[in-house]
Design a protein around this motif. Structure first.
Motif, mmCIF file in Angstrom:
data_model
loop_
_atom_site.group_PDB
_atom_site.id
_atom_site.type_symbol
_atom_site.label_atom_id
_atom_site.label_comp_id
_atom_site.label_asym_id
_atom_site.label_seq_id
_atom_site.Cartn_x
_atom_site.Cartn_y
_atom_site.Cartn_z
ATOM 1 N N ARG A 105 0.847 -1.085 -0.095
ATOM 2 C CA ARG A 105 -0.048 -0.092 -0.055
ATOM 3 C C ARG A 105 0.758 1.130 -0.021
ATOM 4 N N VAL A 106 0.687 1.959 -1.124
ATOM 5 C CA VAL A 106 1.633 3.298 -1.227
ATOM 6 C C VAL A 106 0.575 4.386 -0.602
ATOM 7 N N VAL A 107 1.446 5.066 0.531
ATOM 8 C CA VAL A 107 0.658 6.125 1.040
ATOM 9 C C VAL A 107 1.203 7.593 1.052
ATOM 10 N N GLU A 108 0.469 8.330 0.715
ATOM 11 C CA GLU A 108 0.981 9.575 0.660
ATOM 12 C C GLU A 108 0.653 10.540 2.005
ATOM 13 N N PHE A 109 1.514 11.482 2.202
ATOM 14 C CA PHE A 109 1.156 12.594 3.255
ATOM 15 C C PHE A 109 0.869 13.921 2.908
ATOM 16 N N PRO A 110 0.003 14.540 3.651
ATOM 17 C CA PRO A 110 -0.882 14.019 5.005
ATOM 18 C C PRO A 110 -1.811 12.944 4.342
ATOM 19 N N VAL A 111 -2.018 11.950 5.421
ATOM 20 C CA VAL A 111 -2.604 10.922 5.101
ATOM 21 C C VAL A 111 -4.082 11.265 4.732
ATOM 22 N N THR A 112 -4.830 10.886 3.733
ATOM 23 C CA THR A 112 -6.071 11.242 3.574
ATOM 24 C C THR A 112 -7.205 10.315 4.135
ATOM 25 N N PRO A 113 -8.245 11.197 4.447
ATOM 26 C CA PRO A 113 -9.384 10.418 5.524
ATOM 27 C C PRO A 113 -9.636 8.787 4.762
ATOM 28 N N TYR A 114 -9.695 8.782 3.246
ATOM 29 C CA TYR A 114 -10.036 7.330 3.060
ATOM 30 C C TYR A 114 -8.882 6.411 3.164
ATOM 31 N N VAL A 115 -7.614 6.800 3.239
ATOM 32 C CA VAL A 115 -6.386 5.721 3.381
ATOM 33 C C VAL A 115 -6.293 5.636 4.876
ATOM 34 N N GLN A 116 -6.704 6.619 5.721
ATOM 35 C CA GLN A 116 -6.652 6.390 7.154
ATOM 36 C C GLN A 116 -7.748 5.092 7.492
ATOM 37 N N TRP A 117 -8.874 5.473 6.844
ATOM 38 C CA TRP A 117 -9.864 4.243 7.136
ATOM 39 C C TRP A 117 -9.472 2.856 6.808
ATOM 40 N N GLU A 118 -8.932 3.034 5.467
ATOM 41 C CA GLU A 118 -8.429 1.690 4.797
ATOM 42 C C GLU A 118 -7.478 1.069 5.517
ATOM 43 N N LEU A 119 -6.451 1.773 6.165
ATOM 44 C CA LEU A 119 -5.164 1.306 6.866
ATOM 45 C C LEU A 119 -5.906 0.612 8.243
ATOM 46 N N HIS A 120 -6.942 1.242 8.763
ATOM 47 C CA HIS A 120 -7.496 0.353 9.920
ATOM 48 C C HIS A 120 -8.060 -0.985 9.568
ATOM 49 N N VAL A 121 -8.779 -0.959 8.024
ATOM 50 C CA VAL A 121 -9.275 -2.693 7.592
ATOM 51 C C VAL A 121 -8.043 -3.257 7.488
ATOM 52 N N LEU A 122 -6.968 -2.644 6.631
ATOM 53 C CA LEU A 122 -6.038 -3.560 6.632
ATOM 54 C C LEU A 122 -5.214 -4.051 7.817
ATOM 55 N N ARG A 123 -5.187 -3.258 8.812
ATOM 56 C CA ARG A 123 -4.933 -3.734 10.037
ATOM 57 C C ARG A 123 -5.497 -5.226 10.667
ATOM 58 N N VAL A 124 -6.791 -5.179 10.223
ATOM 59 C CA VAL A 124 -7.444 -6.586 10.813
ATOM 60 C C VAL A 124 -7.000 -7.465 9.859
ATOM 61 N N ARG A 125 -6.890 -7.272 8.746
ATOM 62 C CA ARG A 125 -6.301 -8.212 7.721
ATOM 63 C C ARG A 125 -5.010 -8.744 8.130
ATOM 64 N N VAL A 126 -4.393 -7.833 8.610
ATOM 65 C CA VAL A 126 -2.923 -8.192 9.105
ATOM 66 C C VAL A 126 -3.067 -9.175 10.319
ATOM 67 N N GLU A 127 -3.772 -8.574 11.128
ATOM 68 C CA GLU A 127 -3.887 -9.631 12.288
ATOM 69 C C GLU A 127 -4.594 -10.944 11.887
ATOM 70 N N ALA A 128 -5.212 -10.917 10.907
ATOM 71 C CA ALA A 128 -5.711 -12.297 10.350
ATOM 72 C C ALA A 128 -4.673 -13.347 9.714
ATOM 73 N N GLY A 129 -3.551 -12.586 9.606
ATOM 74 C CA GLY A 129 -2.492 -13.254 8.694
ATOM 75 C C GLY A 129 -2.010 -12.717 7.257
ATOM 76 N N ASP A 130 -2.632 -11.784 6.883
ATOM 77 C CA ASP A 130 -2.330 -11.058 5.556
ATOM 78 C C ASP A 130 -0.983 -10.602 5.632
ATOM 79 N N ASP A 131 -0.267 -10.635 4.347
ATOM 80 C CA ASP A 131 1.271 -10.268 4.367
ATOM 81 C C ASP A 131 1.224 -8.698 3.688
#
Length: 213
Positions: free
Chosen positions: A91-117
């Motif tokens: 996931r490429v991230v620009e700064f400042p982080v957009t609201p969408y990407v901030q939300w998406e990274l919370h979703v991806l955190r759940v995926r990572v905790e489920a075992g995603d790379d």
């Protein structure tokens, strides 16, 4: 890196055809990995309950709904493991982080905790690569097929361009590998850059759909 994309021949698929083609090849055997490179910073995710809550300004509900997908993600990854298909996402991230990407990274955190790379790459680190165009938003299934995901002007998923040239696919996978090596481990990035951010300010968004998270 990714230089051959500009003039490469492709087949334009609408969204249903793209999902059907990807699903057919993914489940048909013959691939051993899936690489996904995400570059855009603003998308619509109509039909995804967590995004709907985020777009409506209900941050706590958006996070709770994201967490409810945990077992679904774990099952998806277990199925991939049984099939011998390794998943990697950058996931490429620009700064400042957009609201969408901030939300998406919370979703991806759940995926990572489920075992995603998943790894994260600061867009500033690839400014030299992106002098003429951004790196492509792609899904690559082994060395068999590659899709450049397409969006409309509002950020809704609008299908994909399908590429079947093996040399182009190899080149893109090599570019992905190089960027992935430069990416940061997801948890470290999230804890430093995202975890302590205040809830993003949003006022709703048009209906639409990007696709499955």
């Amino acid at each position: 890196m990714f230089d051959s994309f500009a003039g490469a021949p492709s087949t334009r698929l609408d969204r249903p055809a793209y999902h059907a083609d990807l699903g057919r090849i993914y489940s048909g055997g013959g691939i051993d990995f899936l690489n996904k490179l995400e570059r855009g910073q603003h998308f619509q995710e109509g039909g995804f309950p967590s995004w709907e809550a985020f777009a409506a300004g209900d941050w706590e509900r958006a996070l709770a709904l994201a967490d409810e997908r945990r077992e679904e993600y774990a099952q998806e990854l277990r199925k991939a493991s049984r099939s011998g298909v390794a998943h990697r996402r950058l996931r490429v991230v620009e700064f400042p982080v957009t609201p969408y990407v901030q939300w998406e990274l919370h979703v991806l955190r759940v995926r990572v905790e489920a075992g995603d790379d998943i790894r994260v790459l600061d867009a500033r680190a690839i400014a030299d690569i992106e002098r003429t165009r951004p790196v492509p938003e792609v899904v690559v299934l082994g060395d068999v097929v590659m899709y450049e995901v397409v969006y409309d002007a509002e950020g809704n998923a609008d299908g994909a361009r399908r590429y079947g040239d093996r040399s182009l696919i190899r080149e893109t996978n090599a570019g992905f590998d190089a960027l992935y090596e430069r990416g940061e481990e997801f948890r470290a990035f999230f804890d430093r850059e995202i975890a302590d951010l205040a809830p993003p300010q949003v006022t709703g968004a048009p209906e639409g759909s990007r696709g499955s998270r």
